[in-house]
Design a protein around this motif. Structure first.
Motif, PDB file in Angstrom:
ATOM      1  N   VAL A 181      58.023 -32.934  21.539  1.00  0.00           N
ATOM      2  CA  VAL A 181      57.774 -32.119  20.344  1.00  0.00           C
ATOM      3  C   VAL A 181      58.856 -31.050  20.209  1.00  0.00           C
ATOM      4  N   ARG A 182      59.146 -30.351  21.305  1.00  0.00           N
ATOM      5  CA  ARG A 182      60.155 -29.285  21.258  1.00  0.00           C
ATOM      6  C   ARG A 182      61.529 -29.813  20.858  1.00  0.00           C
ATOM      7  N   ASP A 183      61.889 -31.001  21.370  1.00  0.00           N
ATOM      8  CA  ASP A 183      63.224 -31.552  21.137  1.00  0.00           C
ATOM      9  C   ASP A 183      63.290 -32.536  19.971  1.00  0.00           C
ATOM     10  N   SER A 184      62.159 -32.771  19.313  1.00  0.00           N
ATOM     11  CA  SER A 184      62.081 -33.744  18.206  1.00  0.00           C
ATOM     12  C   SER A 184      62.555 -35.137  18.632  1.00  0.00           C
ATOM     13  N   THR A 185      62.080 -35.584  19.802  1.00  0.00           N
ATOM     14  CA  THR A 185      62.440 -36.915  20.301  1.00  0.00           C
ATOM     15  C   THR A 185      61.199 -37.807  20.358  1.00  0.00           C
ATOM     16  N   PHE A 186      60.382 -37.722  19.342  1.00  0.00           N
ATOM     17  CA  PHE A 186      59.094 -38.416  19.313  1.00  0.00           C
ATOM     18  C   PHE A 186      59.092 -39.646  18.413  1.00  0.00           C
ATOM     19  N   GLU A 187      60.177 -39.901  17.705  1.00  0.00           N
ATOM     20  CA  GLU A 187      60.199 -40.937  16.663  1.00  0.00           C
ATOM     21  C   GLU A 187      59.740 -42.307  17.161  1.00  0.00           C
ATOM     22  N   ALA A 188      60.302 -42.780  18.263  1.00  0.00           N
ATOM     23  CA  ALA A 188      59.933 -44.114  18.755  1.00  0.00           C
ATOM     24  C   ALA A 188      58.478 -44.159  19.200  1.00  0.00           C
ATOM     25  N   ARG A 189      57.995 -43.084  19.805  1.00  0.00           N
ATOM     26  CA  ARG A 189      56.604 -43.047  20.274  1.00  0.00           C
ATOM     27  C   ARG A 189      55.640 -43.085  19.093  1.00  0.00           C
ATOM     28  N   ILE A 190      55.900 -42.319  18.047  1.00  0.00           N
ATOM     29  CA  ILE A 190      54.931 -42.276  16.939  1.00  0.00           C
ATOM     30  C   ILE A 190      54.961 -43.544  16.087  1.00  0.00           C
ATOM     31  N   LYS A 191      56.032 -44.307  16.191  1.00  0.00           N
ATOM     32  CA  LYS A 191      56.083 -45.579  15.461  1.00  0.00           C
ATOM     33  C   LYS A 191      55.053 -46.574  15.982  1.00  0.00           C
ATOM     34  N   THR A 192      54.535 -46.338  17.192  1.00  0.00           N
ATOM     35  CA  THR A 192      53.530 -47.249  17.752  1.00  0.00           C
ATOM     36  C   THR A 192      52.172 -47.071  17.081  1.00  0.00           C
ATOM     37  N   ILE A 193      51.920 -45.882  16.538  1.00  0.00           N
ATOM     38  CA  ILE A 193      50.686 -45.617  15.787  1.00  0.00           C
ATOM     39  C   ILE A 193      51.025 -44.715  14.594  1.00  0.00           C
ATOM     40  N   PRO A 194      51.694 -45.245  13.573  1.00  0.00           N
ATOM     41  CA  PRO A 194      52.208 -44.407  12.490  1.00  0.00           C
ATOM     42  C   PRO A 194      51.141 -43.807  11.561  1.00  0.00           C
ATOM     43  N   GLY A 195      49.993 -44.447  11.463  1.00  0.00           N
ATOM     44  CA  GLY A 195      48.979 -44.013  10.500  1.00  0.00           C
ATOM     45  C   GLY A 195      48.581 -42.549  10.593  1.00  0.00           C
ATOM     46  N   PRO A 196      48.166 -42.062  11.761  1.00  0.00           N
ATOM     47  CA  PRO A 196      47.737 -40.660  11.854  1.00  0.00           C
ATOM     48  C   PRO A 196      48.842 -39.663  11.500  1.00  0.00           C
ATOM     49  N   PHE A 197      50.074 -39.994  11.828  1.00  0.00           N
ATOM     50  CA  PHE A 197      51.184 -39.085  11.558  1.00  0.00           C
ATOM     51  C   PHE A 197      51.507 -39.057  10.061  1.00  0.00           C
ATOM     52  N   ALA A 198      51.477 -40.230   9.427  1.00  0.00           N
ATOM     53  CA  ALA A 198      51.708 -40.287   7.981  1.00  0.00           C
ATOM     54  C   ALA A 198      50.606 -39.548   7.227  1.00  0.00           C
ATOM     55  N   LEU A 199      49.374 -39.720   7.663  1.00  0.00           N
ATOM     56  CA  LEU A 199      48.254 -39.036   7.020  1.00  0.00           C
ATOM     57  C   LEU A 199      48.373 -37.518   7.159  1.00  0.00           C
ATOM     58  N   GLU A 200      48.696 -37.052   8.347  1.00  0.00           N
ATOM     59  CA  GLU A 200      48.846 -35.606   8.568  1.00  0.00           C
ATOM     60  C   GLU A 200      50.019 -35.053   7.766  1.00  0.00           C
ATOM     61  N   ALA A 201      51.115 -35.808   7.676  1.00  0.00           N
ATOM     62  CA  ALA A 201      52.262 -35.365   6.870  1.00  0.00           C
ATOM     63  C   ALA A 201      51.874 -35.285   5.401  1.00  0.00           C
ATOM     64  N   LYS A 202      51.115 -36.262   4.928  1.00  0.00           N
ATOM     65  CA  LYS A 202      50.659 -36.261   3.533  1.00  0.00           C
ATOM     66  C   LYS A 202      49.763 -35.054   3.269  1.00  0.00           C
ATOM     67  N   ARG A 203      48.847 -34.775   4.209  1.00  0.00           N
ATOM     68  CA  ARG A 203      47.943 -33.624   4.063  1.00  0.00           C
ATOM     69  C   ARG A 203      48.714 -32.306   4.015  1.00  0.00           C
ATOM     70  N   SER A 204      49.769 -32.214   4.807  1.00  0.00           N
ATOM     71  CA  SER A 204      50.523 -30.960   4.863  1.00  0.00           C
ATOM     72  C   SER A 204      51.596 -30.879   3.777  1.00  0.00           C
ATOM     73  N   GLY A 205      51.838 -32.002   3.089  1.00  0.00           N
ATOM     74  CA  GLY A 205      52.801 -31.997   1.995  1.00  0.00           C
ATOM     75  C   GLY A 205      54.247 -31.995   2.431  1.00  0.00           C
ATOM     76  N   GLY A 206      54.512 -32.460   3.636  1.00  0.00           N
ATOM     77  CA  GLY A 206      55.886 -32.486   4.131  1.00  0.00           C
ATOM     78  C   GLY A 206      56.167 -33.751   4.905  1.00  0.00           C
ATOM     79  N   PRO A 207      57.299 -33.765   5.585  1.00  0.00           N
ATOM     80  CA  PRO A 207      57.677 -34.939   6.380  1.00  0.00           C
ATOM     81  C   PRO A 207      56.963 -34.939   7.733  1.00  0.00           C
ATOM     82  N   VAL A 208      57.107 -36.050   8.435  1.00  0.00           N
ATOM     83  CA  VAL A 208      56.627 -36.110   9.815  1.00  0.00           C
ATOM     84  C   VAL A 208      57.668 -35.371  10.656  1.00  0.00           C
TER      85      VAL A 208
END
Length: 143
Positions: free
Chosen positions: A29-56
């Motif tokens: 999280v601190r280094d923004s090196t989470f991209e490959a990990r979150i691709k394994t379960i993208p749904g929750p991250f996309a939903l949270e980004a949509k709720r917050s009105g910004g990017p993942v």
């Protein structure tokens, strides 16, 4: 990763073996090196980004991890490896150097100087249990 947390949760394990699964979630999280990990379960991250009105971004990833895996951001990998390596009779960590989900530099930094931790890196492997990692694990367990 399961072996790492099982070792924390229970004293009944005298030996731990982690294949392709030690990651420092807080550092990711601190280094923004989470991209490959979150691709394994993208749904929750996309939903949270949509709720917050910004990017993942790191803030979104942090909020999701706090919701779906409470407490995981509190475990710093170097501390975990040092504590578990010192208390267990053996602790094997097998990692692919090209693993995008578990950055090898984090694993190397965390394992450096940790007593009892046997780190094996397969330079050709990604997020997979290679023949080398498997063979070395079996050798480790037989001693």
């Amino acid at each position: 990763m399961h072996g790492l947390y099982a070792g924390l949760a229970s004293q009944q394990y005298s030996t731990l073996a982690c294949l392709i699964g030690v990651q420092d979630f807080a550092k990711a999280v601190r280094d923004s090196t989470f991209e490959a990990r979150i691709k394994t379960i993208p749904g929750p991250f996309a939903l949270e980004a949509k709720r917050s009105g910004g990017p993942v971004d790191s803030a979104v990833v942090e909020r999701v991890w706090k919701k779906i895996t409470p407490g995981i951001l509190e475990f710093e990998l170097p501390v975990l490896l040092k504590e578990l390596g010192a208390e267990k009779q053996g602790f094997y960590v097998g990692q692919g150097a090209k693993d995008p989900r578990n950055p090898i530099q984090y694993v190397k930094e965390a394992a450096e100087g940790c007593p009892g931790v046997s780190l094996v890196i397969d330079e050709a492997a990604a997020h997979e249990v290679s023949d080398l990692l498997w063979t070395r694990l079996l050798s480790f367990l037989s001693h």
